[in-house]
Enzyme design. Structure first.
Site: not given
Length: 386
Positions: A128-129, A133, A161, A370, A374
């Site tokens: 993830t950045e 997202g 993280i 994870e 949605e």
């Protein structure tokens, strides 16, 4: 496929062992760690001595020779008492060690897995950045191969993280753009970055709503150089590799969510039997009995869902849809049960000294991490051909 979720004697023995450990060791100590936002090194060391971090890996790499079901059973039992400890195990194994086991070279496996399986060290997963997202395919972190030195030069950042900044974190596997396809879309690869590599900076821990005793950080990479041999798996296959990791990880997160939901039942039953109002235990009131009965029903159904997904995975059958359904349902059940358990406890449910207050604050992230709820609905619809 025959559907039989009864556990083998070996799996049941493991479940009972971790259940006892959670209640006897974790429960008395974790509240203080959680309140002080401290990583529970002492508890993690005891988990390591039990072999929990090596559960699903072969003995030749220092593992316990078990399977993914064994790991998920341990995660569920830990989460019945505390989610920070449970997610430390979940992320350490399914996100830290599993990519190396599934995609690493033999040299990489023998270099890293024995330490990770023993719990002496933790691994993390940098996907993830800050601007990404859910859009993991929009990775902006880059890795350029310096032909002169045979090194990857990494620049970029990652956020949220888990296990990335503890005293025992040994590596973070990061996804980075390593080139472009003919159509201009990015080629994303996975690269192992050892902790302490120059230019690799780990920020201070986040101030979080929940999971306060787990380690979560933002990472930055400024001209970080690692050997070309640190490429994990095939060049340009990093995104596909981690989609597989996330599919499996959703089963583990579902087990964690189920554990939290069941822990809410455990605490509510105990409280309803001992708390008196108007001269009798509040558990004698049918309204409260029905509320707790519904909580138990939801936790049981969530358990059936994740065990079904795990069974399909272990039998080599398609499980993507089942994993998404299990993750979606169990995470929403965890949030619902946590809210209801807080209501059962009344004013005491709002006090951090009671486990349900911690569970309430820990539950919401399960609908986000994870893959959001949605995203799970999108994946389920896609598997249905829509």
């Amino acid at each position: 496929m025959s559907l039989d979720h009864r556990l083998s004697p070996e799996h049941e023995e493991l479940r009972r062992t971790v259940e006892a450990f959670a209640h006897d060791v974790v429960a008395p100590k974790i509240g203080e760690y959680w309140e002080q936002h401290q990583f529970p090194y002492e508890i993690v060391q005891e988990m390591a001595r039990m072999g929990l971090f090596g559960l699903p890996f072969p003995e030749e790499y220092g593992g316990m020779g078990g399977d993914y079901l064994a790991l998920c059973l341990a995660i569920e039992e830990l989460a019945r008492v505390d989610s920070s400890v449970a997610v430390t195990l979940e992320a350490g194994v399914s996100l830290g060690s599993m990519p190396i086991y599934l995609f690493g070279t033999e040299e990489q496996k023998r270099e890293w897995l024995p330490r990770l399986c023993s719990g002496e060290a933790l691994g993390a997963f940098g996907l993830t950045e800050p601007g990404g997202g859910t859009d993991a395919g929009g990775t902006r972190t880059t890795a350029r191969l310096d032909e002169a030195t045979g090194e990857w030069v990494i620049n970029g950042s990652k956020c949220f993280i888990t296990n990335s900044g503890t005293d025992i974190t040994a590596l973070v596997t990061v996804t980075a753009v390593t080139g472009r396809k003919p159509d201009g879309s990015p080629l994303i690869s996975s690269i192992i970055v050892p902790s302490g590599t120059p230019g690799f900076t780990v920020a201070a821990p986040y101030s979080k709503v929940g999971w306060n005793a787990s380690d979560t950080r933002e990472l930055s990479f400024t001209d970080v150089r690692v050997p070309q041999a640190n490429l994990l798996g095939e060049l340009g296959r990093g995104y596909a590799q981690f989609l597989r990791i996330l599919d499996e990880g959703r089963i583990a997160i579902s087990a964690l969510a189920t554990g939290l939901a069941q822990g809410c039942v455990d605490e509510s039953v105990k409280y309803a039997k001992t708390r008196e109002a108007f001269g009798r235990p509040i558990g004698s009131n049918q309204a409260l009995q029905f509320k707790i009965a519904d909580m138990e029903m939801r936790a049981h159904t969530a358990r059936v869902a994740w065990r079904d997904a795990a069974s399909r995975m272990l039998h080599g059958e398609p499980f993507k849809k089942e994993a998404s359904m299990a993750k979606l349902y169990s995470s929403e059940v965890a949030v619902t049960n946590a809210r209801e358990a807080t209501q059962v406890h009344g004013g005491y449910g709002f006090m951090n000294e009671y486990p349900v207050a911690r569970m309430w604050r820990d539950s919401k992230i399960l609908e986000i991490g994870e893959g959001t709820s949605e995203v799970q609905r999108m994946l389920i619809a896609r598997e249905l051909g829509l």
